[in-house]
Design a protein around this motif. Structure first.
Motif, short mmCIF file in Angstrom:
data_model
loop_
_atom_site.label_atom_id
_atom_site.label_comp_id
_atom_site.label_asym_id
_atom_site.label_seq_id
_atom_site.Cartn_x
_atom_site.Cartn_y
_atom_site.Cartn_z
N SER A 153 0.81 -1.23 0.00
CA SER A 153 0.00 0.00 0.00
C SER A 153 0.83 1.27 0.00
O SER A 153 0.52 2.23 -0.70
N ARG A 154 1.88 1.30 0.79
CA ARG A 154 2.61 2.55 0.96
C ARG A 154 3.42 2.95 -0.27
O ARG A 154 3.98 4.03 -0.32
N ARG A 155 3.49 2.07 -1.26
CA ARG A 155 4.30 2.38 -2.43
C ARG A 155 3.49 2.77 -3.66
O ARG A 155 4.05 2.92 -4.74
N THR A 156 2.18 2.91 -3.50
CA THR A 156 1.36 3.32 -4.64
C THR A 156 0.27 4.28 -4.16
O THR A 156 0.08 4.46 -2.95
N HIS A 157 -0.39 4.90 -5.09
CA HIS A 157 -1.47 5.84 -4.76
C HIS A 157 -2.43 5.23 -3.73
O HIS A 157 -2.74 4.04 -3.79
N GLU A 158 -2.91 6.03 -2.83
CA GLU A 158 -3.64 5.54 -1.66
C GLU A 158 -4.90 4.75 -2.02
O GLU A 158 -5.31 3.85 -1.26
N ALA A 203 -5.35 3.40 -5.34
CA ALA A 203 -4.83 2.32 -6.17
C ALA A 203 -4.42 1.16 -5.27
O ALA A 203 -4.57 -0.02 -5.64
N THR A 209 6.34 -3.51 -3.05
CA THR A 209 6.52 -2.63 -4.20
C THR A 209 6.31 -3.34 -5.53
O THR A 209 5.60 -2.83 -6.41
N THR A 265 3.27 -2.25 -8.30
CA THR A 265 3.71 -1.60 -9.53
C THR A 265 3.71 -2.58 -10.70
O THR A 265 4.29 -2.30 -11.75
N ARG A 304 -1.75 17.54 -1.54
CA ARG A 304 -2.71 16.43 -1.41
C ARG A 304 -2.63 15.79 -0.03
O ARG A 304 -3.63 15.41 0.56
N GLU A 362 1.39 6.85 8.68
CA GLU A 362 2.47 6.34 7.83
C GLU A 362 2.03 5.98 6.42
O GLU A 362 2.60 6.47 5.44
N THR A 363 1.03 5.12 6.30
CA THR A 363 0.68 4.64 4.96
C THR A 363 0.09 5.75 4.11
O THR A 363 0.39 5.86 2.91
N LEU A 388 3.05 8.06 2.97
CA LEU A 388 3.93 7.38 2.02
C LEU A 388 3.23 7.14 0.68
O LEU A 388 3.84 7.32 -0.38
N SER A 389 1.98 6.73 0.71
CA SER A 389 1.29 6.46 -0.55
C SER A 389 1.23 7.71 -1.41
O SER A 389 1.54 7.67 -2.60
N ILE A 390 0.84 8.81 -0.80
CA ILE A 390 0.70 10.05 -1.58
C ILE A 390 2.06 10.51 -2.10
O ILE A 390 2.21 10.82 -3.27
N ASN A 432 4.92 8.77 -2.43
CA ASN A 432 5.56 7.82 -3.35
C ASN A 432 4.95 7.91 -4.74
O ASN A 432 5.68 7.84 -5.74
N HIS A 433 3.66 8.05 -4.81
CA HIS A 433 3.03 8.13 -6.13
C HIS A 433 3.27 9.49 -6.79
O HIS A 433 3.80 9.57 -7.90
N ALA A 470 -5.72 7.57 -9.19
CA ALA A 470 -4.31 7.88 -9.39
C ALA A 470 -4.16 8.81 -10.59
O ALA A 470 -3.29 9.70 -10.60
N ALA A 477 -4.54 12.42 -9.53
CA ALA A 477 -3.34 12.86 -8.82
C ALA A 477 -2.16 13.02 -9.79
O ALA A 477 -1.34 13.93 -9.64
N THR A 523 7.16 4.21 -8.66
CA THR A 523 7.14 4.62 -7.25
C THR A 523 8.48 5.25 -6.91
O THR A 523 9.47 5.04 -7.60
N PHE A 544 10.10 5.83 -1.24
CA PHE A 544 10.26 6.53 0.04
C PHE A 544 9.91 5.61 1.21
O PHE A 544 9.03 4.75 1.10
#
Lengths: 434, 434
Positions: free
Chosen positions: A142-147, A149, A289, A293, B38, B108-109, B112-114, B116-117, B149, B152, B299, B302
């Protein structure tokens, strides 16, 4: 387009669009259809609210006639499609959308976005669950892509065989099983690892998974086993040479009597890393990740093309096949049917695509298009578990070469048949877009 | 983690987390910070509603105490960060989040999501607008990425110098200028190209862009010019050898007197394709897939790490630096400051990062962290145009090597300073995750 067609009087012309990929992502041997359920849900909610219409009108983007059209917008046509979890190949007509030009046109971006994203994730996930060969895979990206997505990715991964996700919203929204783990920050919050582990065990019980690589892995494993009297659920390894480390940790756990304690590995895993760990004493994989992705292919490259339209605006006018003709991006006109041809042993032999009437089933072909929307009514929704089971079954039909992770050709050929069909792959060496 | 910390009594411990990338995506010379606005908007809306709490509680994911905590959740801490549009390098502390462990951990999530994307998209977009060298770039990738996504991505591309987007929701939500084009389906809907062009011109006027490659480009260009008396706004080329085709079309347009008609090119463009078209008579670029997928790097990689926490739970207890120590993923403990060091000509020389008090500005250093949230109140929001201007200015400060599209090292080094600082890049040859 909508504005122009409304003004020209061609917006109501009976049309058929198809959603398909001209090819698989480079080197992939098969693709996985995902997003069907999300698309149907989105279609049900697809409305233009007053705020949007005001924006479109005041910005001069649409005229009053177009705003009127959108104000009551409701898709009233027909959609057939590959059901969710199904396998696809180059040219597979994943969705056939029939209605007025206007209503089909308005859905283009929504349908493509959902299918392009979700199928890319599911296609990567399927390779990972194949490589894991029965060991559970957990989605943790989750943390590596749009919230948002991320939520869709967790769902798509589940379709393709992942067992759970760390994304709680995917649990709430789609019923995907959820699981979690502690991060290094939890250990670092406390004065020492023992204090952190004690806190986690007190709250979550001995079946929890302790992250053991914040300081010294061996010491952490010993602490975890000691605190649980050997009944610790699992340990997580997130750095270092995972294969070698897993062997050492397994030996250590066993020597301490913690033979039931599982080993979970994470740390930039993809399908190749998972395969490389097949000989190591690993019990499950957490993948982040690379999964979210698409493991090198974050989109599926699907397009949405007008393939047939009424010859005139008279009621009942016959449909004529249409296709772009210039340059390097040829399309195959005409509305398609599709079958998966299976041999006598039930192994997939070919993706057979034709224009016109679907032939009578000869017993070895599996029809691939099912009704999703009938006269605007959504008829294709199903539990997510059905898609997951379908994927497992469809993948099991593929020739053994489908299991290879190396780059290759589609594992079965796409054959076109029928009077107007091309004799060779019409999409060979073409660009992906538009 | 939250549940365990609440039960252990450590959830309120004063903590500092940092969001950063250990390295740039492979071969990239700089990165672009996007998503700040965002993230702040999302933070304002970040609540746990009753339905979510019921899901979490009934599923046994959280206990009653944790549900109580989340029920009134409101971030009450401090956040500093690189402002949106700023350039970043390996180790740059893009966000410093200070508060209780619980409130920092819960974000955190989302953060990071916002980041990272959006930063992945902006970083790719910046290379594209550099390659375009002043020619307008239009974002057209919505259909190739997740439906939200996409919104964004359009915003992030605008920050990094794109001029407009085809995503109307990005216009409505963020004020990004919008523009559009017709697809091949619009031409195919009509009996012939002349009928389609006539319809589009009647609705949208002569300044519209006609797609001229459905059948025969030369014939289409002649038709478009004839129908507008040479006053056609633009033609779009979406297939074939774009450079050669643009030359032919420019000559044809000029020979027909349509000297003001612009040429828009699309078709799987990325920064390299844009650069390769620099000598062709192209007026603007429409970019889709490569943009919304981060042009090979979807991504940013981060991470969000606890770097300091209170030594005890006594009020006013001093912060101590913490960091993971084992294996290959070392972190630098302690709360950071960051400066961009500029030479006498205003050219960036180094990213200077230290632990402890920010040094007094010597006149050639630009501080990089600004307040974003103060005691839970959002103070860092700004118009999107400000981020766009900041990006242009910060990019203009970089050494000329930043303009190179080939793979290379970060264009300026990251220097650590201060008593506890590492003397070399602590992140060299480490994995990206966790």
């Amino acid at each position: 387009m909508l504005r122009s067609a409304l003004q020209a009087g061609t917006a109501e012309r009976h049309s058929v669009f198809e959603l398909f990929g001209r090819r698989l992502p480079d080197g992939r041997r098969y693709g996985v259809v995902a997003g069907v359920g999300r698309a149907l849900r989105a279609l049900r909610q697809f409305r233009f609210d007053e705020e949007s219409l005001t924006f479109l009108t005041e910005g001069g983007i649409v005229d009053a006639r177009t705003a009127d059209y959108l104000d009551g917008f409701r898709f009233g046509g027909q959609i057939w499609g590959y059901p969710e979890g199904e396998i696809y190949f180059p040219g597979s007509p994943l969705m056939v959308v029939e209605g007025t030009f206007a209503e089909c046109c308005v859905l283009e971006t929504l349908l493509l976005s959902i299918y392009n994203h979700d199928s890319a994730i599911a296609s990567a996930a399927s390779r990972m669950t194949l490589a894991a060969d029965g060991r559970p895979c957990v989605e943790m990206g989750s943390r590596r892509t749009h919230e948002l997505a991320a939520v869709a990715a967790a769902r798509a991964a589940y379709v393709a065989g992942f067992d759970a996700t760390s994304n709680l919203e995917a649990g709430r929204r789609y019923g995907v099983p959820t699981t979690g783990t502690a991060a290094h920050s939890f250990t670092l919050l406390h004065h020492d690892e023992r204090e952190a582990f004690t806190a986690q065990l007190a709250a979550l019980g001995e079946s929890t998974t302790l992250l053991v690589d914040t300081y010294d892995v061996e010491k952490a494993v010993r602490t975890g086993v000691e605190l649980t009297g050997g009944r610790l659920g699992a340990v997580r390894l997130d750095s270092g040479d995972l294969a070698a480390l897993a062997v050492r940790v397994r030996e250590l756990l066993d020597s301490l009597g913690a033979t039931g304690t599982r080993i979970v590995v994470t740390s930039d895993l993809d399908e190749n890393a998972i395969a490389a760990l097949s000989g190591a004493p690993v019990n499950s994989y957490g993948v982040g990740t690379a999964l979210v992705t698409g493991s090198g292919h974050p989109t599926s490259g699907f397009v949405y093309k007008l393939v047939a339209r009424a010859d005139s605006d008279e009621p009942g006018a016959p449909l004529v096949a249409v296709a772009k003709k210039s340059q390097d991006k040829v399309s195959v006109g005409g509305r398609k049917w599709a079958l998966r041809r299976l041999d006598a042993d039930g192994v997939a032999e070919a993706e057979v695509i034709g224009v016109g009437e679907t032939p009578v089933d000869d017993g070895n072909d599996r029809p691939l298009l099912v009704p999703l929307v009938r006269d605007g009514e959504i008829v294709g929704e199903e539990p997510l578990e059905a898609a997951r089971r379908r994927h497992a079954a469809a993948r099991a039909e593929l020739p053994l070469e489908a299991r290879k992770l190396s780059k290759g050709e589609p594992v079965i050929p796409t054959l076109y048949t029928g009077a107007t069909a091309p004799t060779t792959n019409p999409y060979a060496s073409q660009g992906a877009s538009s």
